[in-house]
Design a protein around this motif. Sequence first.
Motif, short mmCIF file in Angstrom:
data_model
loop_
_atom_site.label_atom_id
_atom_site.label_comp_id
_atom_site.label_asym_id
_atom_site.label_seq_id
_atom_site.Cartn_x
_atom_site.Cartn_y
_atom_site.Cartn_z
N VAL A 182 0.85 -1.20 0.00
CA VAL A 182 0.00 0.00 0.00
C VAL A 182 0.88 1.25 0.00
CG1 VAL A 182 -1.67 1.32 1.36
CG2 VAL A 182 -1.94 -1.14 1.14
N ILE A 203 -5.41 -2.47 -3.66
CA ILE A 203 -4.40 -1.61 -3.03
C ILE A 203 -4.61 -0.13 -3.35
CG2 ILE A 203 -1.93 -1.04 -3.25
CD1 ILE A 203 -1.58 -4.17 -3.54
N ALA A 216 -4.99 3.00 -0.85
CA ALA A 216 -4.08 4.17 -0.92
C ALA A 216 -4.90 5.46 -1.01
CB ALA A 216 -3.15 4.03 -2.13
#
Length: 168
Positions: A17, A154, A158
């Motif tokens: 991440v 991911i 983020a």
Amino acid sequence: MESVILIGMMGSGKSTVGRALADLLGVPFQDTDMMLEHRLGRPIPQLFELYGEEAFRYHETSILKNMDLEGRVLATGGGIVLRPENWVEFARLGRSVFLDVPVELLEARLDQSSRKRPLLQTDNWETKLRDLYASRRPLYEQADVRVEVDEQPIEVIAERIRVALDGH
Ligand code: S3P
């Protein structure tokens, strides 16, 4: 820009991440585990085996203390929260973000890689993981920002962190 320091349990995705977040923010990415491996010239399991956890923690702190204020995304090892002096460095460097992953999801994720984690080298690694989770959770909760992590991609996580930092 202040740095963003990702903290959380092993398996919480700090490195993966973290790279995505660094791309999103357009800043460099660094990882204390990788810096330690580079500094001492061996993979983490070997470092634990050769020098023990205390020496590992000493170097972890030293890396933080020597870090300059250039804005970056910093992934950390799961146990970095244990030493109070590391929190002083977090505050100096920027904002800490707790990647909050349910323990069941951590267990599923670590199923393939528990052998690579020195602290999980026991007959019943799931119990060890749950014990570590229970004892460390109050420490992770001291982070400036907490972001819930689920099974979303991911990039979604983020972006969630970016929004949480903006609102902070
Ligand atoms: C540790 C986590 C590891 C690594 C070392 C100790 C811990 O990093 O720093 O094995 O104490 O939880 P990850 O969180 O990246 O697995």
